[in-house]
Design a protein around this motif. Sequence first.
Motif, PDB file in Angstrom:
ATOM      1  N   ALA A 233       0.832  -1.211   0.000  1.00  0.00           N
ATOM      2  CA  ALA A 233       0.000   0.000   0.000  1.00  0.00           C
ATOM      3  C   ALA A 233       0.861   1.254   0.000  1.00  0.00           C
ATOM      4  CB  ALA A 233      -0.923   0.004   1.220  1.00  0.00           C
ATOM      5  N   ALA A 234       2.053   1.200   0.602  1.00  0.00           N
ATOM      6  CA  ALA A 234       2.940   2.364   0.644  1.00  0.00           C
ATOM      7  C   ALA A 234       3.723   2.515  -0.650  1.00  0.00           C
ATOM      8  CB  ALA A 234       3.898   2.242   1.824  1.00  0.00           C
ATOM      9  N   VAL A 235       4.031   1.421  -1.334  1.00  0.00           N
ATOM     10  CA  VAL A 235       4.791   1.491  -2.587  1.00  0.00           C
ATOM     11  C   VAL A 235       4.055   0.660  -3.643  1.00  0.00           C
ATOM     12  CG1 VAL A 235       7.099   2.029  -1.719  1.00  0.00           C
ATOM     13  CG2 VAL A 235       6.253  -0.311  -1.559  1.00  0.00           C
ATOM     14  N   PRO A 236       2.958   1.163  -4.157  1.00  0.00           N
ATOM     15  CA  PRO A 236       2.167   0.365  -5.108  1.00  0.00           C
ATOM     16  C   PRO A 236       2.918   0.028  -6.395  1.00  0.00           C
ATOM     17  CG  PRO A 236       1.383   2.626  -5.002  1.00  0.00           C
ATOM     18  CD  PRO A 236       2.352   2.469  -3.894  1.00  0.00           C
ATOM     19  N   HIS A 237       3.919   0.834  -6.759  1.00  0.00           N
ATOM     20  CA  HIS A 237       4.661   0.548  -7.984  1.00  0.00           C
ATOM     21  C   HIS A 237       5.547  -0.694  -7.830  1.00  0.00           C
ATOM     22  CE1 HIS A 237       7.191   3.105  -5.451  1.00  0.00           C
ATOM     23  NE2 HIS A 237       8.246   2.598  -6.073  1.00  0.00           N
ATOM     24  N   LEU A 238       5.755  -1.143  -6.596  1.00  0.00           N
ATOM     25  CA  LEU A 238       6.518  -2.377  -6.341  1.00  0.00           C
ATOM     26  C   LEU A 238       5.599  -3.530  -5.982  1.00  0.00           C
ATOM     27  CD1 LEU A 238       9.510  -0.970  -4.230  1.00  0.00           C
ATOM     28  CD2 LEU A 238       9.464  -1.500  -6.676  1.00  0.00           C
ATOM     29  N   PHE A 239       4.364  -3.455  -6.466  1.00  0.00           N
ATOM     30  CA  PHE A 239       3.374  -4.468  -6.085  1.00  0.00           C
ATOM     31  C   PHE A 239       3.844  -5.883  -6.436  1.00  0.00           C
ATOM     32  CE2 PHE A 239       0.019  -7.302  -7.579  1.00  0.00           C
ATOM     33  CZ  PHE A 239      -0.750  -7.430  -6.431  1.00  0.00           C
TER      34      PHE A 239
END
Length: 513
Positions: A233-239
């Motif tokens: 949730a804090a780094v969605p681009h690293l999902f």
Amino acid sequence: MKLKHPSKSASQTLPASDARLLVRETLRISANLASAPPSSHVPAQGDVTSLNSASFGGVLEDQFLDSSLRLICCEEIDGRRWQYFADKSNSGRNSRGPQLKKKSIRAVGLQTPQAPVDEMVAFVRSYVVPEGFPDSVMPSYVPYMTWRALKHFFGGAMGVFTTQTLLSSLGVSRNRSAPGAVAINWILKDGAGRVGKMLFARQGKKFDYDLKQLRFAGDLLMELGAGVELATAAVPHLFLPLACAANIAKNVAAVTSTSTRTPIYKAFAKGENIGDVTAKGECVGNLADLLGTGLSIMFSKRNPSLFTTFALLSCGYVMSSYQEVKSVVLHTLNRARFTVAVESFLKTGRVPSLQEGNSMEDIFIPPWKQHRPIVLGPRFKDAFQDPDSYLAVEPIFEKEQYIVSYNPSKGNIYALFKDQAKPDDILKAAFHAHVLLHILQTSSHNQPNSTKHDGDLSAAAPTLGDLQSHIGESYKMVSALYGPFKIKAKDQGWVMSDSLLNPGRPRLCSLVR
């Protein structure tokens, strides 16, 4: 063509020098046939003389006469053999035999390398079939696993389409390409988890002898995976990478939970009711899971702090998991419970009860401290720092099927097994290792300014003579105490099994066959 064997009388009339030469040449030819001589580590031709004894570990004065190397031991692992040599010192010979250089042990393989195809087959077998297959399983195992693999193949194929359909139905995006991309990421996440589960399943036998420790470690992994999922949730681009890592951790935890469930239920079953115990236990778990899910849904509507909520729930989960594992009472003596039983016996003269032994067992052991400072079934090159250390202790164990020693450079006690070792020999060797540990710790604590804790042998650096004396003392103690220990352990209800001690596979074999 028939060969005429010499008569007994003729053999007796051979001069001593000719007989010695004949034996020397016979051993030289046998060594050449066993393996090609590697570089400069193999003794020169004609240097090998006869062994005066065919017993295990017979390291004698004339074994490698006029050679720079001396054969001191032979080792076998799963049918593959190694010979260990040591360099002779330049100081010459004395009344006690040739001196050997420090840290000069060299290993020479006696087998040809496996073909790449054979290595690949052995690697695959280690992942897909149990140890000892097919003798270790029932005949119905093969058809069952065949149909199971086919079923999961079709299930995985269908999962690609069902996941994409569900995400599209939830209205992820009106763009036609978005549902497909999201579904692929989701499937990659699940696929990584399945790969992690498959790889971890190779450790299957460890679920038998470290059941509690692995169960608790699996629950810790489950919480770690949940924390990583929340981090997306804090780094969605690293999902994708985070979700894959989290799913691997959670799937490994699932393997641990599934593999340890039946032995735990079996410990609770009294009679032939393991099915009923398992069914009721799963029912209780599902009811608790449903209740927790419902309450969390109601609580989430108040928008609580995500970090605080997760921290509180994680603490409750880990604490409950620890107490759950501690409450299990097992009758078998694995490595941790064996340590508790032997240490209590050596200090107090009594073996703890089942309840006491299980309650004192260490549940969380860091990976770098597991099964230390005692190692069962190590490689010869790990157990002995110098050839003289082996030569000093080997005669003490001439009548035993094991050898116990201490390597100061690594701070560990090693119990090596001979090729004729039986289950009781393995148990006795483990007991002997703990007795030697007790003696070394007592000696270390008696030294001036000693502040070391129990289990720490870093201060124990005995000389070769002191070590030989300590091992001789431990041998006498084992001869007197091992029998009473077994009787008292049986009286308390303990079941002793060598397989649960997780001994290594290397075995020391005779120098001459």
